[in-house]
Design a protein around this motif. Structure first.
Motif, PDB file in Angstrom:
ATOM      1  N   LYS A  14       0.838  -1.207   0.000  1.00 26.46           N
ATOM      2  CA  LYS A  14       0.000   0.000   0.000  1.00 26.46           C
ATOM      3  C   LYS A  14       0.872   1.257   0.000  1.00 26.46           C
ATOM      4  O   LYS A  14       0.594   2.212  -0.721  1.00 26.46           O
ATOM      5  N   ILE A  15       1.905   1.242   0.817  1.00 25.79           N
ATOM      6  CA  ILE A  15       2.799   2.400   0.901  1.00 25.79           C
ATOM      7  C   ILE A  15       3.505   2.612  -0.432  1.00 25.79           C
ATOM      8  O   ILE A  15       3.601   3.746  -0.921  1.00 25.79           O
ATOM      9  N   TYR A  16       3.983   1.539  -1.027  1.00 24.73           N
ATOM     10  CA  TYR A  16       4.668   1.642  -2.313  1.00 24.73           C
ATOM     11  C   TYR A  16       3.753   2.312  -3.346  1.00 24.73           C
ATOM     12  O   TYR A  16       4.165   3.221  -4.060  1.00 24.73           O
ATOM     13  N   HIS A  17       2.505   1.873  -3.390  1.00 25.69           N
ATOM     14  CA  HIS A  17       1.562   2.458  -4.352  1.00 25.69           C
ATOM     15  C   HIS A  17       1.257   3.921  -4.029  1.00 25.69           C
ATOM     16  O   HIS A  17       1.115   4.737  -4.944  1.00 25.69           O
ATOM     17  N   LEU A  18       1.187   4.250  -2.754  1.00 22.34           N
ATOM     18  CA  LEU A  18       1.004   5.659  -2.376  1.00 22.34           C
ATOM     19  C   LEU A  18       2.164   6.509  -2.885  1.00 22.34           C
ATOM     20  O   LEU A  18       1.965   7.620  -3.378  1.00 22.34           O
ATOM     21  N   LEU A  19       3.364   5.979  -2.753  1.00 22.81           N
ATOM     22  CA  LEU A  19       4.557   6.731  -3.133  1.00 22.81           C
ATOM     23  C   LEU A  19       4.734   6.841  -4.642  1.00 22.81           C
ATOM     24  O   LEU A  19       5.497   7.688  -5.111  1.00 22.81           O
ATOM     25  N   GLU A  20       4.028   6.015  -5.388  1.00 18.64           N
ATOM     26  CA  GLU A  20       4.073   6.158  -6.848  1.00 18.64           C
ATOM     27  C   GLU A  20       3.516   7.513  -7.274  1.00 18.64           C
ATOM     28  O   GLU A  20       3.852   8.017  -8.339  1.00 18.64           O
ATOM     29  N   ILE A  32      -3.083   8.745   6.008  1.00 15.84           N
ATOM     30  CA  ILE A  32      -3.825   8.111   4.909  1.00 15.84           C
ATOM     31  C   ILE A  32      -4.181   6.673   5.272  1.00 15.84           C
ATOM     32  O   ILE A  32      -5.326   6.242   5.119  1.00 15.84           O
ATOM     33  N   LEU A  33      -3.197   5.939   5.766  1.00 21.64           N
ATOM     34  CA  LEU A  33      -3.434   4.522   6.049  1.00 21.64           C
ATOM     35  C   LEU A  33      -4.253   4.305   7.324  1.00 21.64           C
ATOM     36  O   LEU A  33      -4.965   3.309   7.432  1.00 21.64           O
ATOM     37  N   ARG A  34      -4.174   5.224   8.260  1.00 23.32           N
ATOM     38  CA  ARG A  34      -5.003   5.120   9.469  1.00 23.32           C
ATOM     39  C   ARG A  34      -6.482   5.153   9.096  1.00 23.32           C
ATOM     40  O   ARG A  34      -7.292   4.428   9.672  1.00 23.32           O
ATOM     41  N   SER A  40      -0.292   2.463  13.026  1.00 22.35           N
ATOM     42  CA  SER A  40       0.929   3.225  12.734  1.00 22.35           C
ATOM     43  C   SER A  40       2.200   2.410  12.997  1.00 22.35           C
ATOM     44  O   SER A  40       3.210   2.619  12.328  1.00 22.35           O
ATOM     45  N   ASN A  41       2.158   1.480  13.935  1.00 11.75           N
ATOM     46  CA  ASN A  41       3.333   0.628  14.163  1.00 11.75           C
ATOM     47  C   ASN A  41       3.593  -0.274  12.959  1.00 11.75           C
ATOM     48  O   ASN A  41       4.746  -0.462  12.553  1.00 11.75           O
ATOM     49  N   ILE A  42       2.531  -0.810  12.378  1.00 11.94           N
ATOM     50  CA  ILE A  42       2.669  -1.652  11.189  1.00 11.94           C
ATOM     51  C   ILE A  42       3.176  -0.807  10.018  1.00 11.94           C
ATOM     52  O   ILE A  42       3.999  -1.263   9.225  1.00 11.94           O
TER      53      ILE A  42
END
Length: 70
Positions: A14-20, A32-34, A40-42
């Motif tokens: 998910k983070i990788y796709h956000l950073l795209e 965003i992910l919350r 947040s730890n994950i």
């Protein structure tokens, strides 16, 4: 006890796709992910995973952490 390896990997994706879409601060990613139910730890573990896999830059300026794709 839940096996977290899969959750960390899913979060990394998910983070990788956000950073795209461009660099984001750590707080932006967490916010965003919350909203999608991610802890947040994950999120931080997933960022570590991506950093270890050499997929991202993790930069620190005076006030925030900035994450971007390599």
């Amino acid at each position: 006890m839940e096996d977290m390896w899969g959750k960390i990997g899913e979060t990394a994706g998910k983070i990788y796709h956000l950073l795209e879409g461009g660099e984001k601060s750590l707080s932006q990613i967490e916010k965003i992910l919350r909203k999608e139910g991610y802890n947040s730890n994950i999120v931080k573990m997933a960022i570590g995973w991506l950093a270890r896999e050499d997929k991202i830059f993790v930069l620190k300026d005076d006030k925030k952490w900035v994450i971007k794709l390599k």
